[in-house]
Design a protein around this motif. Structure first.
Motif, PDB file in Angstrom:
ATOM      1  N   HIS A 177       0.838  -1.189   0.000  1.00  0.00           N
ATOM      2  CA  HIS A 177       0.000   0.000   0.000  1.00  0.00           C
ATOM      3  C   HIS A 177       0.879   1.247   0.000  1.00  0.00           C
ATOM      4  O   HIS A 177       2.066   1.198   0.335  1.00  0.00           O
ATOM      5  CB  HIS A 177      -0.909  -0.005   1.228  1.00  0.00           C
ATOM      6  CG  HIS A 177      -1.824  -1.194   1.296  1.00  0.00           C
ATOM      7  ND1 HIS A 177      -2.776  -1.449   0.339  1.00  0.00           N
ATOM      8  CD2 HIS A 177      -1.937  -2.196   2.206  1.00  0.00           C
ATOM      9  CE1 HIS A 177      -3.440  -2.552   0.649  1.00  0.00           C
ATOM     10  NE2 HIS A 177      -2.936  -3.029   1.775  1.00  0.00           N
ATOM     11  N   THR A 178       0.286   2.374  -0.348  1.00  0.00           N
ATOM     12  CA  THR A 178       1.074   3.602  -0.417  1.00  0.00           C
ATOM     13  C   THR A 178       1.598   4.009   0.954  1.00  0.00           C
ATOM     14  O   THR A 178       2.673   4.604   1.059  1.00  0.00           O
ATOM     15  CB  THR A 178       0.247   4.737  -1.033  1.00  0.00           C
ATOM     16  OG1 THR A 178      -0.989   4.864  -0.319  1.00  0.00           O
ATOM     17  CG2 THR A 178      -0.043   4.444  -2.497  1.00  0.00           C
ATOM     18  N   ARG A 217      -2.019   8.508  -9.844  1.00  0.00           N
ATOM     19  CA  ARG A 217      -2.767   8.969  -8.675  1.00  0.00           C
ATOM     20  C   ARG A 217      -1.824   9.327  -7.529  1.00  0.00           C
ATOM     21  O   ARG A 217      -0.845   8.627  -7.277  1.00  0.00           O
ATOM     22  CB  ARG A 217      -3.746   7.876  -8.219  1.00  0.00           C
ATOM     23  CG  ARG A 217      -4.694   7.378  -9.316  1.00  0.00           C
ATOM     24  CD  ARG A 217      -5.719   8.428  -9.709  1.00  0.00           C
ATOM     25  NE  ARG A 217      -6.608   8.718  -8.606  1.00  0.00           N
ATOM     26  CZ  ARG A 217      -7.714   8.016  -8.322  1.00  0.00           C
ATOM     27  NH1 ARG A 217      -8.042   6.960  -9.060  1.00  0.00           N
ATOM     28  NH2 ARG A 217      -8.483   8.362  -7.309  1.00  0.00           N
ATOM     29  N   GLU A 218      -2.183  10.394  -6.838  1.00  0.00           N
ATOM     30  CA  GLU A 218      -1.396  10.843  -5.694  1.00  0.00           C
ATOM     31  C   GLU A 218      -1.786  10.082  -4.434  1.00  0.00           C
ATOM     32  O   GLU A 218      -2.814   9.416  -4.379  1.00  0.00           O
ATOM     33  CB  GLU A 218      -1.584  12.346  -5.491  1.00  0.00           C
ATOM     34  CG  GLU A 218      -1.074  13.182  -6.657  1.00  0.00           C
ATOM     35  CD  GLU A 218      -1.234  14.672  -6.411  1.00  0.00           C
ATOM     36  OE1 GLU A 218      -1.904  15.043  -5.412  1.00  0.00           O
ATOM     37  OE2 GLU A 218      -0.692  15.460  -7.211  1.00  0.00           O
ATOM     38  N   SER A 219      -0.935  10.191  -3.414  1.00  0.00           N
ATOM     39  CA  SER A 219      -1.169   9.460  -2.169  1.00  0.00           C
ATOM     40  C   SER A 219      -0.257  10.017  -1.084  1.00  0.00           C
ATOM     41  O   SER A 219       0.514  10.952  -1.315  1.00  0.00           O
ATOM     42  CB  SER A 219      -0.869   7.967  -2.360  1.00  0.00           C
ATOM     43  OG  SER A 219       0.530   7.775  -2.538  1.00  0.00           O
ATOM     44  N   VAL A 220      -0.323   9.384   0.090  1.00  0.00           N
ATOM     45  CA  VAL A 220       0.602   9.768   1.153  1.00  0.00           C
ATOM     46  C   VAL A 220       2.044   9.526   0.736  1.00  0.00           C
ATOM     47  O   VAL A 220       2.964  10.196   1.228  1.00  0.00           O
ATOM     48  CB  VAL A 220       0.294   9.017   2.465  1.00  0.00           C
ATOM     49  CG1 VAL A 220      -1.045   9.437   3.030  1.00  0.00           C
ATOM     50  CG2 VAL A 220       0.351   7.501   2.266  1.00  0.00           C
ATOM     51  N   TYR A 226       3.944   5.265   8.845  1.00  0.00           N
ATOM     52  CA  TYR A 226       2.619   4.641   8.845  1.00  0.00           C
ATOM     53  C   TYR A 226       2.746   3.162   9.175  1.00  0.00           C
ATOM     54  O   TYR A 226       3.700   2.499   8.749  1.00  0.00           O
ATOM     55  CB  TYR A 226       1.954   4.809   7.479  1.00  0.00           C
ATOM     56  CG  TYR A 226       1.704   6.257   7.118  1.00  0.00           C
ATOM     57  CD1 TYR A 226       0.855   7.050   7.893  1.00  0.00           C
ATOM     58  CD2 TYR A 226       2.306   6.829   6.006  1.00  0.00           C
ATOM     59  CE1 TYR A 226       0.623   8.381   7.563  1.00  0.00           C
ATOM     60  CE2 TYR A 226       2.080   8.154   5.660  1.00  0.00           C
ATOM     61  CZ  TYR A 226       1.238   8.927   6.444  1.00  0.00           C
ATOM     62  OH  TYR A 226       1.026  10.242   6.114  1.00  0.00           O
ATOM     63  N   ARG A 227       1.802   2.669   9.896  1.00  0.00           N
ATOM     64  CA  ARG A 227       1.821   1.252  10.258  1.00  0.00           C
ATOM     65  C   ARG A 227       1.732   0.413   8.986  1.00  0.00           C
ATOM     66  O   ARG A 227       0.917   0.676   8.109  1.00  0.00           O
ATOM     67  CB  ARG A 227       0.670   0.913  11.201  1.00  0.00           C
ATOM     68  CG  ARG A 227       0.793   1.598  12.549  1.00  0.00           C
ATOM     69  CD  ARG A 227      -0.154   1.007  13.574  1.00  0.00           C
ATOM     70  NE  ARG A 227      -0.026   1.705  14.857  1.00  0.00           N
ATOM     71  CZ  ARG A 227       0.933   1.466  15.740  1.00  0.00           C
ATOM     72  NH1 ARG A 227       1.828   0.527  15.496  1.00  0.00           N
ATOM     73  NH2 ARG A 227       0.990   2.145  16.869  1.00  0.00           N
ATOM     74  N   PHE A 228       2.572  -0.611   8.915  1.00  0.00           N
ATOM     75  CA  PHE A 228       2.578  -1.467   7.739  1.00  0.00           C
ATOM     76  C   PHE A 228       1.330  -2.330   7.717  1.00  0.00           C
ATOM     77  O   PHE A 228       0.876  -2.844   8.746  1.00  0.00           O
ATOM     78  CB  PHE A 228       3.811  -2.369   7.738  1.00  0.00           C
ATOM     79  CG  PHE A 228       5.099  -1.621   7.538  1.00  0.00           C
ATOM     80  CD1 PHE A 228       5.442  -1.095   6.302  1.00  0.00           C
ATOM     81  CD2 PHE A 228       5.989  -1.444   8.600  1.00  0.00           C
ATOM     82  CE1 PHE A 228       6.635  -0.415   6.113  1.00  0.00           C
ATOM     83  CE2 PHE A 228       7.185  -0.770   8.421  1.00  0.00           C
ATOM     84  CZ  PHE A 228       7.514  -0.250   7.187  1.00  0.00           C
ATOM     85  N   ALA A 229       0.778  -2.497   6.520  1.00  0.00           N
ATOM     86  CA  ALA A 229      -0.341  -3.416   6.306  1.00  0.00           C
ATOM     87  C   ALA A 229       0.212  -4.772   5.902  1.00  0.00           C
ATOM     88  O   ALA A 229       1.388  -4.912   5.554  1.00  0.00           O
ATOM     89  CB  ALA A 229      -1.275  -2.870   5.225  1.00  0.00           C
ATOM     90  N   SER A 231       1.730   5.774  12.987  1.00  0.00           N
ATOM     91  CA  SER A 231       0.316   6.154  12.959  1.00  0.00           C
ATOM     92  C   SER A 231      -0.341   5.438  11.790  1.00  0.00           C
ATOM     93  O   SER A 231       0.335   4.872  10.924  1.00  0.00           O
ATOM     94  CB  SER A 231       0.163   7.672  12.804  1.00  0.00           C
ATOM     95  OG  SER A 231       0.696   8.098  11.548  1.00  0.00           O
ATOM     96  N   MET A 232      -1.653   5.466  11.761  1.00  0.00           N
ATOM     97  CA  MET A 232      -2.384   4.891  10.634  1.00  0.00           C
ATOM     98  C   MET A 232      -2.441   5.900   9.498  1.00  0.00           C
ATOM     99  O   MET A 232      -2.532   7.114   9.737  1.00  0.00           O
ATOM    100  CB  MET A 232      -3.796   4.506  11.058  1.00  0.00           C
ATOM    101  CG  MET A 232      -3.851   3.423  12.114  1.00  0.00           C
ATOM    102  SD  MET A 232      -3.061   1.878  11.570  1.00  0.00           S
ATOM    103  CE  MET A 232      -4.163   1.405  10.217  1.00  0.00           C
ATOM    104  N   PRO A 233      -2.374   5.449   8.243  1.00  0.00           N
ATOM    105  CA  PRO A 233      -2.548   6.388   7.123  1.00  0.00           C
ATOM    106  C   PRO A 233      -3.927   7.038   7.206  1.00  0.00           C
ATOM    107  O   PRO A 233      -4.867   6.441   7.725  1.00  0.00           O
ATOM    108  CB  PRO A 233      -2.441   5.490   5.883  1.00  0.00           C
ATOM    109  CG  PRO A 233      -1.773   4.246   6.348  1.00  0.00           C
ATOM    110  CD  PRO A 233      -2.170   4.070   7.772  1.00  0.00           C
ATOM    111  N   PRO A 234      -4.060   8.250   6.732  1.00  0.00           N
ATOM    112  CA  PRO A 234      -5.369   8.915   6.785  1.00  0.00           C
ATOM    113  C   PRO A 234      -6.423   8.130   6.015  1.00  0.00           C
ATOM    114  O   PRO A 234      -6.138   7.534   4.972  1.00  0.00           O
ATOM    115  CB  PRO A 234      -5.109  10.282   6.151  1.00  0.00           C
ATOM    116  CG  PRO A 234      -3.842  10.122   5.372  1.00  0.00           C
ATOM    117  CD  PRO A 234      -3.032   9.087   6.088  1.00  0.00           C
ATOM    118  N   SER A 235      -7.634   8.126   6.536  1.00  0.00           N
ATOM    119  CA  SER A 235      -8.724   7.351   5.916  1.00  0.00           C
ATOM    120  C   SER A 235      -9.072   7.878   4.536  1.00  0.00           C
ATOM    121  O   SER A 235      -9.674   7.168   3.728  1.00  0.00           O
ATOM    122  CB  SER A 235      -9.958   7.383   6.813  1.00  0.00           C
ATOM    123  OG  SER A 235     -10.383   8.721   7.019  1.00  0.00           O
TER     124      SER A 235
END
Length: 447
Positions: free
Chosen positions: A310-311, A375-378, A398-401, A421-425
């Motif tokens: 994930h990004t 597409r853009e992302s964190v 960001y916490r790894f998935a 932290s968690m990535p923003p929703s």
């Protein structure tokens, strides 16, 4: 090495890069399957908006000389002249993995490879005398290992004999090209690019193999530089029956900058049952960079890195590699830059390019949707911040998935000081499909 507490040096330059490997069996390359061949202006604009002007950029020999002896530079002219005219600083990549013309039917084993490659390299240098940095052959160790030792890429040779045969056929031509470029491009720098490896063992047979592999990782560049290898070592004894002496005493080539490509799968663990990657006890990247610096004394660039996920996973890996480059720099290693590779998602690396399905690989700074829109992302936000000189300590963690969380668990002690932290929703890129697909990594004879 312990982590340095020295104050950081200048910010590590962030470098862009685009993937173009040719799949000879399918007559397609990754420029085409990602549509970079028609969207290159858009992609370069993404780089510029991120504040990046230095980039690794390939020349597609397989398209430039699709007909033997006939060079069509029109597409290359358009892009390289655009780069020059718009203030970009390309590190031009002349051969990226299996990106040679289809008429070289034997690929890297073809007796005509050397003369054809040298003719192409000379034609390029004479046409683009303004180029300031170049890579003559991307990842010669890993490319020829996969083509000659692992039978994954053409010409599908296997074992140490196959590997050494390809090295003996290719390396002299690349070394000769480097000497030629000293005359044709005297102000330009040769950026040697290859994998940055280190291996471990979990039992006596595994450690013996890891020791050999840790010596073998230097074989190609040492041979290129005319250093040869220690004939009395385990590697030297293994090479004797397969004509390894062909790599001893080659006329040296020239290297100005050492490019190190680093992924988690650059660190394998071996046992009596074979090899797995990554090792559960990875050496910090800063320590690995230090090993290459100690051996060669050349300025370094981290010329490739990414993580499949994930990004948010990618943003955290960017923080890790940047932090490690800063640690290496603080210890006195001249680290000139860090290249996340590639800028946009790649395709079909899940099968190591055996298939050509246009299967999107979730590795880029910008992710590709099903219409191949960028597409853009964190991740792209973190990348742009790093390009402005923001240090690793100020980038998000960001916490790894899954599956990255499990895959990288051996690295967690090196990240224990981070505040995760968690990535923003709102970040769609942190919930992409297909991120559970694994690359088909294997070693055929790790015994």
């Amino acid at each position: 090495m312990a982590l340095s507490t020295s104050p950081p040096g200048p910010p590590i330059e962030i470098i862009g890069g685009f993937e173009s490997t040719f799949l000879p069996a399918h007559d397609r390359d990754i420029f085409e399957t990602t549509e970079h061949d028609v969207r290159w202006r858009e992609d370069l604009d993404l780089l510029r908006r991120s504040g990046i002007t230095r980039l690794r950029y390939p020349v597609r020999w397989h398209r430039v000389e699709a007909v033997q002896g006939v060079f069509d530079w029109s597409a290359t002219d358009e892009v390289l002249n655009h780069l020059r005219d718009h203030g970009f600083r390309p590190i031009v990549d002349l051969v990226h993995h299996t990106s040679y013309p289809a008429w070289l039917e034997g690929g890297f084993a073809d007796s005509g490879f050397g003369p054809a490659y040298l003719r192409y390299a000379e034609a390029f240098a004479r046409r683009y005398p303004w180029v300031e940095e170049y890579t003559l052959f991307n990842e010669p160790f890993s490319t020829l290992f996969l083509s000659g030792h692992e039978a994954i890429w053409p010409p599908y040779h296997s074992g140490l004999q196959g590997f050494i045969d390809l090295l003996a056929n290719v390396l002299p031509a690349v070394a000769e090209a480097s000497r030629l470029y000293r005359e044709l491009l005297p102000e330009a720098r040769h950026v040697w690019v290859d994998t940055c490896e280190f291996h471990t063992g979990s039992d006596a047979p595994g450690q013996a193999y890891a020791d050999m592999a840790n010596e073998r990782r230097f074989l190609v560049i040492d041979s290129f530089l005319g250093r040869g290898y220690d004939a009395e070592s385990q590697l030297g004894r293994d090479l004797a029956p397969v004509g390894g002496e062909r790599l001893q005493g080659l006329e040296p080539g020239f290297v100005d900058v050492l490019g190190l490509d680093y992924y988690a799968h650059c660190q394998w663990n071996f046992s009596v049952d074979g090899g797995t990657a990554p090792t559960p006890t990875p050496l910090p990247l800063a320590d690995q960079i230090g090993q290459y610096w100690d051996r060669y004394g050349l300025p370094c660039i981290l010329t490739e890195t990414n993580v499949r996920g994930h990004t948010g996973d990618r943003a955290s890996w960017l923080k890790y590699v940047l932090e490690q480059c800063e640690h290496a720099q603080a210890r006195g290693v001249p680290v000139e830059g860090l290249c996340w590779f590639p800028v946009i998602d790649s395709t079909d690396w899940d099968s190591l390019l055996f298939r050509c399905d246009g299967h999107i690989d979730p590795v880029g700074v910008y992710w590709l949707d099903e219409q191949l829109d960028r597409r853009e992302s964190v991740m792209s936000t973190a990348y742009a911040r790093a390009a402005t000189g923001v240090r690793a300590v100020d980038l998000p963690a960001y916490r790894f998935a899954e599956p990255v969380n499990t895959w990288l668990r051996g690295y967690f002690p090196q990240m224990s000081h981070w505040n995760f932290s968690m990535p923003p929703s709102t970040d769609i890129g942190s919930s992409l499909p297909r991120t559970t697909t694994r690359m088909e990594l294997r070693i055929v004879d790790a015994k």
